[in-house]
Scaffold this motif. Structure first.
Motif, PDB file in Angstrom:
ATOM      1  N   SER A 136      38.848  57.146  63.798  1.00 30.25           N
ATOM      2  CA  SER A 136      37.994  57.059  65.006  1.00 30.25           C
ATOM      3  C   SER A 136      38.746  57.514  66.256  1.00 30.25           C
ATOM      4  CB  SER A 136      37.571  55.600  65.211  1.00 30.25           C
ATOM      5  OG  SER A 136      38.724  54.828  65.569  1.00 30.25           O
ATOM      6  N   GLY A 137      40.074  57.479  66.197  1.00 29.00           N
ATOM      7  CA  GLY A 137      40.826  57.806  67.413  1.00 29.00           C
ATOM      8  C   GLY A 137      40.884  56.633  68.371  1.00 29.00           C
ATOM      9  N   ASP A 138      40.297  55.522  67.993  1.00 29.18           N
ATOM     10  CA  ASP A 138      40.315  54.327  68.861  1.00 29.18           C
ATOM     11  C   ASP A 138      41.515  53.469  68.453  1.00 29.18           C
ATOM     12  OD1 ASP A 138      37.871  51.682  69.657  1.00 29.18           O
ATOM     13  OD2 ASP A 138      40.059  51.837  69.975  1.00 29.18           O
ATOM     14  N   HIS A 139      42.629  53.648  69.176  1.00 25.75           N
ATOM     15  CA  HIS A 139      43.893  53.014  68.758  1.00 25.75           C
ATOM     16  C   HIS A 139      43.809  51.490  68.793  1.00 25.75           C
ATOM     17  CE1 HIS A 139      45.617  56.955  68.431  1.00 25.75           C
ATOM     18  NE2 HIS A 139      45.292  57.240  69.686  1.00 25.75           N
ATOM     19  N   GLY A 140      43.018  50.981  69.747  1.00 26.03           N
ATOM     20  CA  GLY A 140      42.865  49.517  69.813  1.00 26.03           C
ATOM     21  C   GLY A 140      42.176  49.000  68.569  1.00 26.03           C
ATOM     22  N   ALA A 141      41.122  49.725  68.182  1.00 26.08           N
ATOM     23  CA  ALA A 141      40.380  49.306  66.979  1.00 26.08           C
ATOM     24  C   ALA A 141      41.262  49.446  65.746  1.00 26.08           C
ATOM     25  CB  ALA A 141      39.118  50.153  66.838  1.00 26.08           C
ATOM     26  N   VAL A 142      42.079  50.501  65.716  1.00 21.91           N
ATOM     27  CA  VAL A 142      42.990  50.704  64.577  1.00 21.91           C
ATOM     28  C   VAL A 142      43.984  49.545  64.506  1.00 21.91           C
ATOM     29  CG1 VAL A 142      44.852  52.138  63.658  1.00 21.91           C
ATOM     30  CG2 VAL A 142      42.753  53.210  64.518  1.00 21.91           C
TER      31      VAL A 142
END
Ligand SMILES: COc1ccccc1CNc1ccc(C(N)=O)cn1
Length: 253
Positions: free
Chosen positions: A205-211
């Motif tokens: 997703s490119g969403d580092h927080g979510a990762v």
């Protein structure tokens, strides 16, 4: 060979020097040695034996099977290793009777400027040498090996990873599973699909927080599933508690 002052010096007392030297030829430990972060030397008690047969073992007092490693050749080999560097050394005997090696003990080894690993063979080492020279006994697990060399190589590898600069930026020891006290999260790399198995959406997703959240949840969940003992002695903060509860609910669904 005197050590460069700030490098960690590792000496190994062993009748199989070539075996132990292999650990400094490959990968992270090999690179650390090449870059002078650690220096590894092996010392063979056969070279310090009193007789021309280079005897390092003898029959046990009290009878019984097998042989026992003699004091004098080991003592001289340890003295030679100590003399190779002015800094004081911690002498570690690898043995099934030792304290269990874990990441905390590995971190303590990594902090030592000098460690001398003493590797027994046969039935073990004359107790008088252990009393006189050994600071700590360590075991890598509850099983018997034919010698302490593999155990020493395990300790050397695990400790070297924690030496500043040994790991590239790409894999920091700080995120190591046991460094966090949790098991590791799953890892994925290309291709995106392999034999109909895909990669969790969030990781692309490119969403580092979510990762990061997904990884923490997976680490907590896997620890709960496979090593609940690691969670027993650990306080979870509110966020961790919530993520683990989510994982458990999904696991039971
Ligand atoms: C009969 O062998 C011995 C007996 C006594 C001491 C050393 C040895 C050498 N063998 C070892 C060494 C370490 C471990 C471990 N679990 O760390 C297992 N085996």
């Amino acid at each position: 060979m005197t050590g460069t002052p700030n490098s960690r010096r590792i000496d190994v007392i062993t009748v199989f020097p070539e075996m132990v030297e292999q650990v400094a030829r490959f990968g992270v430990v090999g690179r650390a040695a090449e870059r002078g972060l650690i220096e590894l030397s092996a010392w063979n008690p056969r070279d310090y034996a009193e007789d021309r047969h280079a005897t390092v073992d003898d029959r046990p007092y009290g009878g019984g099977p097998g042989m026992v490693m003699k004091v004098a050749p080991l003592h001289r080999a340890i003295q030679a290793a100590r003399a190779a560097d002015p800094r004081p050394a911690r002498v570690i005997h690898l043995s099934p009777q030792g304290a269990r090696l874990d990441q905390d003990r590995v971190a303590r080894l990594a902090a030592c400027e000098r460690v001398i690993y003493l590797c027994g063979r046969y039935e073990g080492i004359d107790e008088r040498l252990l009393e006189a020279e050994v600071d700590e006994e360590l075991s890598i697990g509850d099983y018997v090996l034919s010698g302490g060399e593999l155990a020493a190589m395990v300790a050397i590898d695990a400790a070297t990873r924690l030496v500043p600069g040994a790991l590239g930026h790409e894999d920091s020891a700080a995120e190591d599973s046991f460094a966090t006290g949790l098991l590791d999260h799953p890892h994925y790399t290309r291709p995106e699909v392999y034999e109909r198995r895909g990669v969790p959406e969030v990781l692309r997703s490119g969403d580092h927080g979510a990762v990061d959240t997904w990884r923490l949840k997976q680490a907590l969940g896997r620890t709960w599933l496979r090593r609940p003992d690691l969670l027993a002695g650990r306080e979870l903060d509110e966020r961790q508690r919530r993520l683990l509860d989510e994982f458990i609910a999904e696991h039971r669904a």
